[in-house]
Write an enzyme that holds these catalytic residues in place. Structure first.
Site, PDB file in Angstrom:
ATOM      1  N   LYS A  43       0.867  -1.190   0.000  1.00 25.39           N
ATOM      2  CA  LYS A  43       0.000   0.000   0.000  1.00 25.39           C
ATOM      3  C   LYS A  43       0.894   1.227   0.000  1.00 25.39           C
ATOM      4  O   LYS A  43       2.047   1.162   0.428  1.00 25.39           O
ATOM      5  CB  LYS A  43      -0.870   0.015   1.260  1.00 25.39           C
ATOM      6  CG  LYS A  43      -2.100   0.882   1.130  1.00 25.39           C
ATOM      7  CD  LYS A  43      -3.229   0.109   0.481  1.00 25.39           C
ATOM      8  CE  LYS A  43      -4.453   0.966   0.251  1.00 25.39           C
ATOM      9  NZ  LYS A  43      -5.611   0.129  -0.143  1.00 25.39           N
TER      10      LYS A  43
ATOM     11  N   ASP B 229      -7.052   4.427  -4.269  1.00 21.43           N
ATOM     12  CA  ASP B 229      -7.692   4.286  -2.956  1.00 21.43           C
ATOM     13  C   ASP B 229      -8.291   5.677  -2.680  1.00 21.43           C
ATOM     14  O   ASP B 229      -8.538   6.426  -3.641  1.00 21.43           O
ATOM     15  CB  ASP B 229      -6.673   3.843  -1.885  1.00 21.43           C
ATOM     16  CG  ASP B 229      -7.343   3.361  -0.597  1.00 21.43           C
ATOM     17  OD1 ASP B 229      -7.763   2.200  -0.537  1.00 21.43           O
ATOM     18  OD2 ASP B 229      -7.462   4.154   0.359  1.00 21.43           O
TER      19      ASP B 229
HETATM   20  P1  NDP Z   1     -12.854   8.052  -2.467  1.00 23.16           P
HETATM   21  O1  NDP Z   1     -11.767   9.023  -2.284  1.00 23.16           O
HETATM   22  O2  NDP Z   1     -13.442   7.860  -3.819  1.00 23.16           O
HETATM   23  O3  NDP Z   1     -14.054   8.372  -1.463  1.00 23.16           O
HETATM   24  C1  NDP Z   1     -13.815   8.436  -0.084  1.00 23.16           C
HETATM   25  C2  NDP Z   1     -15.101   8.819   0.612  1.00 23.16           C
HETATM   26  O4  NDP Z   1     -14.933   8.659   2.007  1.00 23.16           O
HETATM   27  C3  NDP Z   1     -15.484  10.274   0.414  1.00 23.16           C
HETATM   28  O5  NDP Z   1     -16.866  10.386   0.474  1.00 23.16           O
HETATM   29  C4  NDP Z   1     -14.812  10.951   1.601  1.00 23.16           C
HETATM   30  O6  NDP Z   1     -15.401  12.180   1.980  1.00 23.16           O
HETATM   31  C5  NDP Z   1     -15.009   9.923   2.673  1.00 23.16           C
HETATM   32  N1  NDP Z   1     -13.906  10.031   3.633  1.00 23.16           N
HETATM   33  C6  NDP Z   1     -12.590   9.809   3.398  1.00 23.16           C
HETATM   34  N2  NDP Z   1     -11.860  10.022   4.495  1.00 23.16           N
HETATM   35  C7  NDP Z   1     -12.723  10.386   5.433  1.00 23.16           C
HETATM   36  C8  NDP Z   1     -12.583  10.749   6.786  1.00 23.16           C
HETATM   37  N3  NDP Z   1     -11.376  10.746   7.391  1.00 23.16           N
HETATM   38  N4  NDP Z   1     -13.719  11.046   7.475  1.00 23.16           N
HETATM   39  C9  NDP Z   1     -14.941  11.037   6.861  1.00 23.16           C
HETATM   40  N5  NDP Z   1     -15.129  10.716   5.575  1.00 23.16           N
HETATM   41  C10 NDP Z   1     -14.046  10.392   4.881  1.00 23.16           C
HETATM   42  O7  NDP Z   1     -12.295   6.662  -1.903  1.00 23.16           O
HETATM   43  P2  NDP Z   1     -12.817   5.174  -2.174  1.00 23.16           P
HETATM   44  O8  NDP Z   1     -14.283   5.166  -2.364  1.00 23.16           O
HETATM   45  O9  NDP Z   1     -11.945   4.580  -3.203  1.00 23.16           O
HETATM   46  O10 NDP Z   1     -12.439   4.471  -0.799  1.00 23.16           O
HETATM   47  C11 NDP Z   1     -13.365   4.369   0.294  1.00 23.16           C
HETATM   48  C12 NDP Z   1     -12.921   3.255   1.227  1.00 23.16           C
HETATM   49  O11 NDP Z   1     -12.913   2.018   0.502  1.00 23.16           O
HETATM   50  C13 NDP Z   1     -11.519   3.384   1.807  1.00 23.16           C
HETATM   51  O12 NDP Z   1     -11.514   2.809   3.097  1.00 23.16           O
HETATM   52  C14 NDP Z   1     -10.665   2.530   0.878  1.00 23.16           C
HETATM   53  O13 NDP Z   1      -9.493   2.087   1.509  1.00 23.16           O
HETATM   54  C15 NDP Z   1     -11.629   1.384   0.620  1.00 23.16           C
HETATM   55  N6  NDP Z   1     -11.392   0.583  -0.573  1.00 23.16           N
HETATM   56  C16 NDP Z   1     -11.306   1.145  -1.809  1.00 23.16           C
HETATM   57  C17 NDP Z   1     -11.121   0.354  -2.928  1.00 23.16           C
HETATM   58  C18 NDP Z   1     -11.115   0.922  -4.304  1.00 23.16           C
HETATM   59  O14 NDP Z   1     -11.087   0.120  -5.252  1.00 23.16           O
HETATM   60  N7  NDP Z   1     -11.160   2.219  -4.494  1.00 23.16           N
HETATM   61  C19 NDP Z   1     -10.950  -1.100  -2.816  1.00 23.16           C
HETATM   62  C20 NDP Z   1     -11.157  -1.606  -1.474  1.00 23.16           C
HETATM   63  C21 NDP Z   1     -11.342  -0.774  -0.408  1.00 23.16           C
HETATM   64  P3  NDP Z   1     -14.537  13.553   1.824  1.00 23.16           P
HETATM   65  O15 NDP Z   1     -14.503  13.784   0.343  1.00 23.16           O
HETATM   66  O16 NDP Z   1     -15.310  14.561   2.581  1.00 23.16           O
HETATM   67  O17 NDP Z   1     -13.191  13.277   2.410  1.00 23.16           O
HETATM   68  O1  2IT Z   2      -8.014  -1.489  -0.602  1.00 23.16           O
HETATM   69  C1  2IT Z   2      -7.958  -1.970  -1.746  1.00 23.16           C
HETATM   70  O2  2IT Z   2      -8.100  -3.171  -1.965  1.00 23.16           O
HETATM   71  C2  2IT Z   2      -7.733  -1.049  -2.867  1.00 23.16           C
HETATM   72  N1  2IT Z   2      -7.646   0.162  -2.644  1.00 23.16           N
HETATM   73  C3  2IT Z   2      -7.579  -1.586  -4.258  1.00 23.16           C
HETATM   74  C4  2IT Z   2      -6.187  -2.074  -4.499  1.00 23.16           C
HETATM   75  C5  2IT Z   2      -5.869  -2.448  -5.922  1.00 23.16           C
HETATM   76  O3  2IT Z   2      -4.688  -2.728  -6.147  1.00 23.16           O
HETATM   77  O4  2IT Z   2      -6.745  -2.474  -6.789  1.00 23.16           O
END
Ligand code: NDP
Ligand code: 2IT
Length: 455
Positions: free
Chosen positions: A135, A175
């Site tokens: 990561k 992420d």
């Molecule tokens: P994005 O940046 O697209 O969206 C993040 C969302 O979470 C936003 O709505 C943001 O609001 C909110 N957020 C982030 N940090 C905080 C915080 N500290 N407090 C409150 N709200 C928060 O990210 P993703 O959708 O890609 O990721 C969301 C989660 O999913 C994370 O935990 C990530 O690790 C996990 N994840 C993502 C994957 C992927 O493929 N993208 C795969 C597997 C897991 P704001 O804009 O106000 O910060």
């Molecule tokens: O938390 C996760 O699994 C991710 N942000 C996606 C990682 C990836 O390599 O697609």
């Protein structure tokens, strides 16, 4: 009897190990939380498989193979110089090249990146697709930055990162704060520096230049499929169920999309300013316009939606009664009080789209109350699984149609669900997906680590 004695002995060993890890990693609470959550479930497998209890194996698993920290200087649109910190933690490559996303958020520090990298080892093992765990990220805050500023930041970040990554070494993706725009800028700089069109070095690329169809959708879709599988075990399905979803980014948007497609009713979304509850169900087009096109705050959704929607500044979606809860924003966003509120309101299933969104207290409450609980390592593995499929397409210079990718995603999620259930049952905790996911992921990595010797 002997087994129980062995288990007590391994529990003592694990407790000692946990204390050592706490000593060695001070001021990294999220990493220690992630480690404790895994170690808490390993006693039965270590008692059963003495070769995995060999001195040093679990210690090695908890220590990253390599940790890279670097300076990221960049200039804003007014010419002011900023200095951020960049990270890449290459945690474990027993099963394949390091694989995991990059997070750009002001809260990023080494402990956060280590927690995410540690989780990724087990999640990636569960996919069965031959990927190790890693990561990275930066404490850069993209909010309010112009495209040009984000581009300059990404270029500076990649100017250092490029020497550490590669299709057979370490393959980053997105992420929090890193989506298609950022992956584009990062890939462009990698290509420029190396003079190589090496598609497999990053995943989450655009579909016209090496990206896989369904990669943006995969995490949210996968979590909905996992939730549906948990409900099916109880003789239910998603149709007609009300669902509270947190977040409004990549994972939340595609979770809402799939829920709607399957006839469920997603009634909330949120960002760090508060949440929206929409009795008619979240309007996906409006949500995407507000969050993806305008990059505005979530309150704007309620302003435009009309009478069915209400914005609750600073609130948490967990106070809204619903059948299902899918936390999809960030770590520790759902604590014991939130869990108690959800349980009081009759929640049946909770499944983690985000990484470690439920605190240990919340997880315990769900499990004690008989709520079906899908841990992140299993439930959100769809994203990284389709990343691995993107790597496969890149290696064979082909591009699969969306239906093929979606079929593979469904197969992987069903397989993970079955593996977690079977493993939990085998180790005496039927229906406990946390134990199932941790042990099944651990077994695959441990087997490879034992076979490959002490390295
Ligand atoms: P994005 O940046 O697209 O969206 C993040 C969302 O979470 C936003 O709505 C943001 O609001 C909110 N957020 C982030 N940090 C905080 C915080 N500290 N407090 C409150 N709200 C928060 O990210 P993703 O959708 O890609 O990721 C969301 C989660 O999913 C994370 O935990 C990530 O690790 C996990 N994840 C993502 C994957 C992927 O493929 N993208 C795969 C597997 C897991 P704001 O804009 O106000 O910060
Ligand atoms: O938390 C996760 O699994 C991710 N942000 C996606 C990682 C990836 O390599 O697609």
């Amino acid at each position: 009897m002997t087994k129980r004695r062995d288990e007590t002995r391994t529990t003592d060993t694990l407790d000692r190990l946990r204390a050592e890890i706490e000593d060695r990693n001070p001021a990294q609470p999220e990493f220690l939380q992630a480690v404790a959550e895994v170690l808490d479930t390993l006693a039965p497998v270590l008692a059963d498989r003495p070769e995995y209890a060999e001195p040093g194996l679990v210690e090695r698993l908890c220590e990253p193979e390599r940790q890279i920290i670097f300076r990221v200087p960049w200039q804003d649109d007014r010419g002011r110089v900023h200095v951020n910190r960049g990270f890449r933690v290459e945690f474990n490559s027993a099963l394949g090249p390091y694989k995991g996303g990059l997070r750009f958020h002001p809260s990023v520090n080494l402990g956060i990146v280590k927690f995410l990298g540690f989780e990724q080892i087990f999640k990636n093992a569960l996919t069965g697709l031959g990927i190790g765990g890693g990561k990275g990220g930066s404490d850069f805050d993209p909010r309010g930055r112009s495209d040009a500023e984000v581009m300059r930041f990404c270029q500076s970040f990649m100017t250092e990162l490029h020497r550490h990554i590669g299709a057979h070494t370490d393959v980053p993706a997105g992420d929090i704060g890193v989506g298609g725009r950022e992956i584009g800028y990062l890939f462009g700089q990698y290509r420029r520096i190396t003079n190589r069109w090496e598609a497999g070095v990053l995943t989450g690329k655009g579909p016209g230049w090496g990206g896989s169809l369904i990669r943006p959708e995969a995490t949210g879709y996968g979590n909905v499929l996992f939730t549906a599988a948990m409900l099916r075990e109880r003789g239910e399905d998603l149709e007609g169920q009300s669902v509270v979803v947190s977040g409004s980014g990549n994972v939340a948007v595609h979770t809402i999309e799939k829920l709607t497609a399957l006839g469920a009713n997603p009634i909330t979304c949120s960002d760090s300013s508060g949440y929206v509850v929409d009795e008619k169900g979240v309007d996906l087009d409006l949500l995407r316009q507000v969050k993806e096109v305008e990059r505005a705050r979530i309150g704007t959704y309620a302003q435009r939606r009309g009478a069915s929607a209400r914005f609750v500044p600073g609130g948490r979606v967990w106070e809204v009664p619903a059948d299902v809860a899918l936390p999809s924003a960030t770590q520790n966003e759902l604590d014991g009080n939130d869990a108690a509120a959800l349980i009081r309101n009759g929640v049946k299933a909770v499944s983690e789209g985000a990484n470690m969104p439920a605190t240990p207290e919340a997880v315990q409450l769900f499990q004690r109350s008989g709520v079906a609980f899908g841990p992140a390592k299993a439930a959100n593995a769809g994203g990284v699984a389709v990343s691995a499929l993107e790597m496969a397409q890149n290696a064979s210079r082909t591009a699969w149609p969306a239906v093929r990718v979606e079929e593979e995603l469904a197969r992987v999620m069903a397989d993970i669900h079955t593996t977690c259930r079977e493993t939990a049952a085998r180790y005496g905790s039927p229906g406990d997906y946390v134990t199932g996911a941790n042990i099944a992921g651990f077994e695959r990595v441990a087997e490879a680590m034992v076979a490959q010797g002490v390295i």
